[in-house]
Design a protein around this motif. Structure first.
Motif, PDB file in Angstrom:
ATOM      1  N   PHE A 124      -7.143   6.579   2.723  1.00 53.06           N
ATOM      2  CA  PHE A 124      -6.938   8.028   2.594  1.00 53.06           C
ATOM      3  C   PHE A 124      -6.043   8.405   1.415  1.00 53.06           C
ATOM      4  CE2 PHE A 124      -8.123   7.901   7.158  1.00 53.06           C
ATOM      5  CZ  PHE A 124      -9.139   8.852   7.151  1.00 53.06           C
ATOM      6  N   ALA A 125      -5.146   7.507   0.982  1.00 51.09           N
ATOM      7  CA  ALA A 125      -4.192   7.849  -0.079  1.00 51.09           C
ATOM      8  C   ALA A 125      -4.338   6.976  -1.320  1.00 51.09           C
ATOM      9  CB  ALA A 125      -2.762   7.744   0.450  1.00 51.09           C
ATOM     10  N   ALA A 126      -5.305   6.052  -1.318  1.00 46.39           N
ATOM     11  CA  ALA A 126      -5.580   5.183  -2.475  1.00 46.39           C
ATOM     12  C   ALA A 126      -4.365   4.343  -2.884  1.00 46.39           C
ATOM     13  CB  ALA A 126      -6.082   5.997  -3.675  1.00 46.39           C
ATOM     14  N   LEU A 127      -3.555   3.937  -1.914  1.00 45.23           N
ATOM     15  CA  LEU A 127      -2.411   3.103  -2.248  1.00 45.23           C
ATOM     16  C   LEU A 127      -2.848   1.662  -2.482  1.00 45.23           C
ATOM     17  CD1 LEU A 127       0.507   4.249   0.091  1.00 45.23           C
ATOM     18  CD2 LEU A 127      -0.391   5.296  -1.984  1.00 45.23           C
ATOM     19  N   ARG A 128      -2.169   0.995  -3.394  1.00 39.68           N
ATOM     20  CA  ARG A 128      -2.367  -0.433  -3.594  1.00 39.68           C
ATOM     21  C   ARG A 128      -1.672  -1.174  -2.450  1.00 39.68           C
ATOM     22  NH1 ARG A 128      -1.085   1.749  -8.745  1.00 39.68           N
ATOM     23  NH2 ARG A 128      -2.764   1.467 -10.279  1.00 39.68           N
ATOM     24  N   PRO A 129      -2.139  -2.377  -2.093  1.00 42.06           N
ATOM     25  CA  PRO A 129      -1.482  -3.104  -0.995  1.00 42.06           C
ATOM     26  C   PRO A 129       0.022  -3.240  -1.177  1.00 42.06           C
ATOM     27  CG  PRO A 129      -3.542  -4.183  -1.576  1.00 42.06           C
ATOM     28  CD  PRO A 129      -3.329  -3.090  -2.583  1.00 42.06           C
ATOM     29  N   GLU A 130       0.480  -3.525  -2.426  1.00 43.95           N
ATOM     30  CA  GLU A 130       1.908  -3.710  -2.651  1.00 43.95           C
ATOM     31  C   GLU A 130       2.680  -2.399  -2.509  1.00 43.95           C
ATOM     32  OE1 GLU A 130       0.037  -3.692  -6.899  1.00 43.95           O
ATOM     33  OE2 GLU A 130      -0.492  -4.354  -4.858  1.00 43.95           O
ATOM     34  N   GLU A 131       1.976  -1.270  -2.655  1.00 41.12           N
ATOM     35  CA  GLU A 131       2.630   0.025  -2.462  1.00 41.12           C
ATOM     36  C   GLU A 131       2.760   0.351  -0.976  1.00 41.12           C
ATOM     37  OE1 GLU A 131       0.998   1.983  -6.669  1.00 41.12           O
ATOM     38  OE2 GLU A 131      -0.024   2.415  -4.779  1.00 41.12           O
ATOM     39  N   VAL A 132       1.759  -0.036  -0.192  1.00 42.02           N
ATOM     40  CA  VAL A 132       1.837   0.183   1.253  1.00 42.02           C
ATOM     41  C   VAL A 132       2.946  -0.682   1.854  1.00 42.02           C
ATOM     42  CG1 VAL A 132       0.540   0.295   3.403  1.00 42.02           C
ATOM     43  CG2 VAL A 132      -0.665   0.545   1.243  1.00 42.02           C
ATOM     44  N   VAL A 133       3.066  -1.913   1.381  1.00 44.72           N
ATOM     45  CA  VAL A 133       4.103  -2.809   1.888  1.00 44.72           C
ATOM     46  C   VAL A 133       5.485  -2.194   1.693  1.00 44.72           C
ATOM     47  CG1 VAL A 133       5.253  -5.027   1.489  1.00 44.72           C
ATOM     48  CG2 VAL A 133       2.764  -4.929   1.625  1.00 44.72           C
ATOM     49  N   ASP A 134       5.690  -1.490   0.585  1.00 44.22           N
ATOM     50  CA  ASP A 134       7.007  -0.917   0.282  1.00 44.22           C
ATOM     51  C   ASP A 134       7.182   0.496   0.836  1.00 44.22           C
ATOM     52  OD1 ASP A 134       9.566  -1.311  -1.364  1.00 44.22           O
ATOM     53  OD2 ASP A 134       8.854   0.632  -2.104  1.00 44.22           O
ATOM     54  N   LEU A 135       6.156   1.066   1.447  1.00 46.66           N
ATOM     55  CA  LEU A 135       6.248   2.452   1.919  1.00 46.66           C
ATOM     56  C   LEU A 135       7.392   2.602   2.929  1.00 46.66           C
ATOM     57  CD1 LEU A 135       4.801   5.184   1.540  1.00 46.66           C
ATOM     58  CD2 LEU A 135       3.474   4.644   3.594  1.00 46.66           C
ATOM     59  N   ARG A 136       8.239   3.593   2.703  1.00 41.86           N
ATOM     60  CA  ARG A 136       9.411   3.819   3.548  1.00 41.86           C
ATOM     61  C   ARG A 136       9.426   5.254   4.063  1.00 41.86           C
ATOM     62  NH1 ARG A 136      13.617  -0.350   1.527  1.00 41.86           N
ATOM     63  NH2 ARG A 136      12.267  -1.750   0.355  1.00 41.86           N
ATOM     64  N   GLU A 137      10.157   5.462   5.128  1.00 39.34           N
ATOM     65  CA  GLU A 137      10.182   6.781   5.759  1.00 39.34           C
ATOM     66  C   GLU A 137      10.675   7.852   4.787  1.00 39.34           C
ATOM     67  OE1 GLU A 137      11.188   8.494  10.192  1.00 39.34           O
ATOM     68  OE2 GLU A 137      12.441   6.894   9.376  1.00 39.34           O
ATOM     69  N   CYS A 138      11.587   7.471   3.870  1.00 36.06           N
ATOM     70  CA  CYS A 138      12.094   8.449   2.916  1.00 36.06           C
ATOM     71  C   CYS A 138      11.042   8.866   1.892  1.00 36.06           C
ATOM     72  CB  CYS A 138      13.328   7.900   2.198  1.00 36.06           C
ATOM     73  SG  CYS A 138      13.015   6.420   1.204  1.00 36.06           S
ATOM     74  N   HIS A 139       9.962   8.113   1.784  1.00 28.36           N
ATOM     75  CA  HIS A 139       8.891   8.461   0.850  1.00 28.36           C
ATOM     76  C   HIS A 139       7.991   9.569   1.409  1.00 28.36           C
ATOM     77  CE1 HIS A 139       9.234   4.084  -0.817  1.00 28.36           C
ATOM     78  NE2 HIS A 139      10.139   4.890  -1.344  1.00 28.36           N
ATOM     79  N   LEU A 140       8.060   9.802   2.710  1.00 28.58           N
ATOM     80  CA  LEU A 140       7.213  10.824   3.342  1.00 28.58           C
ATOM     81  C   LEU A 140       7.923  12.168   3.218  1.00 28.58           C
ATOM     82  CD1 LEU A 140       6.159   8.802   6.518  1.00 28.58           C
ATOM     83  CD2 LEU A 140       5.068   8.865   4.253  1.00 28.58           C
ATOM     84  N   ILE A 141       7.579  12.891   2.170  1.00 27.87           N
ATOM     85  CA  ILE A 141       8.256  14.159   1.874  1.00 27.87           C
ATOM     86  C   ILE A 141       7.938  15.212   2.933  1.00 27.87           C
ATOM     87  CG2 ILE A 141       8.581  15.973   0.149  1.00 27.87           C
ATOM     88  CD1 ILE A 141       9.549  13.131  -0.636  1.00 27.87           C
ATOM     89  N   SER A 142       6.689  15.274   3.334  1.00 30.50           N
ATOM     90  CA  SER A 142       6.292  16.207   4.401  1.00 30.50           C
ATOM     91  C   SER A 142       5.169  15.571   5.207  1.00 30.50           C
ATOM     92  CB  SER A 142       5.836  17.552   3.819  1.00 30.50           C
ATOM     93  OG  SER A 142       4.705  17.386   2.980  1.00 30.50           O
ATOM     94  N   LEU A 143       5.211  15.791   6.515  1.00 27.50           N
ATOM     95  CA  LEU A 143       4.222  15.176   7.404  1.00 27.50           C
ATOM     96  C   LEU A 143       3.893  16.151   8.539  1.00 27.50           C
ATOM     97  CD1 LEU A 143       2.921  12.325   7.318  1.00 27.50           C
ATOM     98  CD2 LEU A 143       4.567  11.624   9.049  1.00 27.50           C
ATOM     99  N   PRO A 144       3.361  17.342   8.165  1.00 30.95           N
ATOM    100  CA  PRO A 144       3.100  18.362   9.187  1.00 30.95           C
ATOM    101  C   PRO A 144       1.887  18.005  10.046  1.00 30.95           C
ATOM    102  CG  PRO A 144       2.239  19.070   7.075  1.00 30.95           C
ATOM    103  CD  PRO A 144       2.960  17.775   6.823  1.00 30.95           C
TER     104      PRO A 144
END
Length: 457
Positions: free
Chosen positions: A273-293
């Motif tokens: 859904f977001a076209a992230l690379r595997p290494e980007e998903v591995v590093d995904l952190r809660e602070c990266h989620l700017i908005s999640l309505p």
């Protein structure tokens, strides 16, 4: 200082022809303190490269030797220790390692290992795998102070120091080209002797070319060999791209796989859904989620990635090392929209599993990062379960990265402007058009309609 001169005059290159008027060689002449010196070359490129080296030395104000006609820095080989290929490669990696990413370090080591195999003067009974293991240790140990090599490799490493081709041999007319042909033949093959992937061969050739350009030799011996660059596939095969129905079947199969699979449903959804690379998903952190309505689009802002290179190649000694985003400067970020369906999956994932150290969203059951081995096992088993037999036996989503390809293709086919897609995906518009040219559907029919309208009488 006696025996040096700064009186240098470098002339042009003269074509030498036979009686039939055919050019047979190229001759360069120059003067040092009034004495004329000449060198003959078989090609114009060799002569021009040698002349450029002389010109560079003269412009830098280097002293020339009236006894040899060459810059003093080009000391005669018999007057200084012989520099072997192996010793040269150690100098090269020592210079490159501080500025190279872990994956680039691994690529350099692979290229140098293959080339060294082709430039061994003998093997003295050592097995091929033992020699390659010693070379891998030699190159990876340049990153950190690893001390003495393991006992089983120590003797081979000492032996390598005097059993590879001298660098001077690579500059010899005829011999150098022959040696380089052997090197090029080796990098275009796998260890099993099968043709290597075109991208692999081209990447290794680029590494070797870069090494040869650092000025140890008067000219780059690779440029004396005509080499046809293998053609590489630069566009995504449309057959690998899944649609939304196949994606949902796959994510359902991931969730039903196991406890580990439930932790990976949102992990794979981030790629689709977001076209992230595997290494980007591995590093995904809660602070990266700017908005999640709920029931609306959200936004994430990526700051880093954790590509897998292997503990041998990272500064920390860990399998992964946190770095800047691919194709981005240090500190640069990238914003990506969060599809409402992905937002729902992320909210449920955080509610059910919480976050790990540093706010990492995707962690294993024991609190560690998602490993390649873990998510690849779930990926392939869920793919086999979700797809029909025909789909499973096709190239359709054969690797996790195909989920990212599907996301970018979906955005393009939905009519999102290319610059916006490129920004979200994290590469240039030129790369976007080149890589995904075959994945944009519907344009061929519109083009044929226009041609039909233009040609109807």
């Amino acid at each position: 200082m006696k025996g040096i001169s700064y009186d240098v005059r470098i002339h042009g290159i003269e074509k030498r022809k036979n009686a039939a008027g055919v050019v047979t060689s190229y001759r360069l002449s120059w003067k040092v303190s009034g004495t004329t010196w000449k060198e003959k070359f078989s090609t114009a490129a060799q002569a021009d490269a040698f002349r450029s080296e002389l010109m560079t030395a003269a412009r830098r104000g280097e002293p020339f030797s009236p006894a040899t006609g060459q810059p003093v820095s080009w000391q005669r080989e018999d007057e200084k220790p012989v520099l072997t290929w192996y010793a040269f490669t150690l100098q090269y990696v020592e210079a490159k390692w501080p500025y190279a990413s872990p994956n680039h370090r691994r690529g350099i080591a692979e290229a140098l290992t293959d080339a060294t195999e082709a430039l061994l003067t003998d093997t003295d009974g050592y097995s091929r795998e033992a020699i390659r293991a010693a070379l891998r240790w030699s190159y990876s140990s340049r990153i950190r102070d690893c001390g003495r090599p393991p006992a089983e490799l120590s003797g081979i490493i000492d032996w390598l120091e005097s059993h590879t081709t001298p660098m001077s041999a690579l500059a010899e007319s005829g011999k150098g080209a022959l040696l380089m042909r052997g090197v090029l033949a080796r990098i275009t093959q796998t260890k099993d002797g099968k043709p290597a992937a075109a991208n692999t061969a081209n990447r290794k050739r680029m590494v070797l070319n870069n090494a040869m350009e650092i000025g140890v030799l008067p000219l780059n011996p690779l440029k004396t060999v005509k080499w046809t660059k293998p053609r590489t596939l630069t566009t995504i095969d449309p057959r690998v791209v899944i649609n939304i129905h196949q994606a949902r079947r796959f994510l359902t199969a991931v969730e039903a796989h196991s406890e580990r699979g439930r932790r990976m449903k949102a992990f794979f959804a981030c790629m689709y859904f977001a076209a992230l690379r595997p290494e980007e998903v591995v590093d995904l952190r809660e602070c990266h989620l700017i908005s999640l309505p709920e029931n609306d689009w959200g936004q994430m802002r990526l700051t880093n990635a954790e590509p897998r290179a292997g503990s041998r190649w990272t500064n920390s000694g860990k399998v992964r090392e946190r770095r800047e985003l691919k194709h981005r400067a240090h500190g640069e970020t990238r914003s990506v929209p969060i599809h409402p369906e992905l937002g729902s999956l992320l909210r449920e994932h955080i509610r059910q599993f919480g976050t790990g150290p540093g706010g990492c969203i995707f962690i294993g059951p024991r609190g560690g990062l998602m490993t390649d081995r873990a998510y690849l096992k779930v990926f392939h088993e869920a793919r086999a379960k979700a797809f029909t037999e025909a789909e499973a036996n096709s190239p359709l989503m054969a690797v996790p990265y195909a989920l990212r390809h599907a996301a970018v293709s979906t955005w393009l086919n939905a009519g999102v402007p290319a610059p916006q897609v490129a920004e979200w995906a994290g590469h240039s518009v030129a790369v976007l058009h080149r890589v995904y040219a075959k994945c944009v559907h519907g344009q061929d029919k519109e083009a044929m309609r226009r041609i039909w309208d233009a040609t109807r009488s």
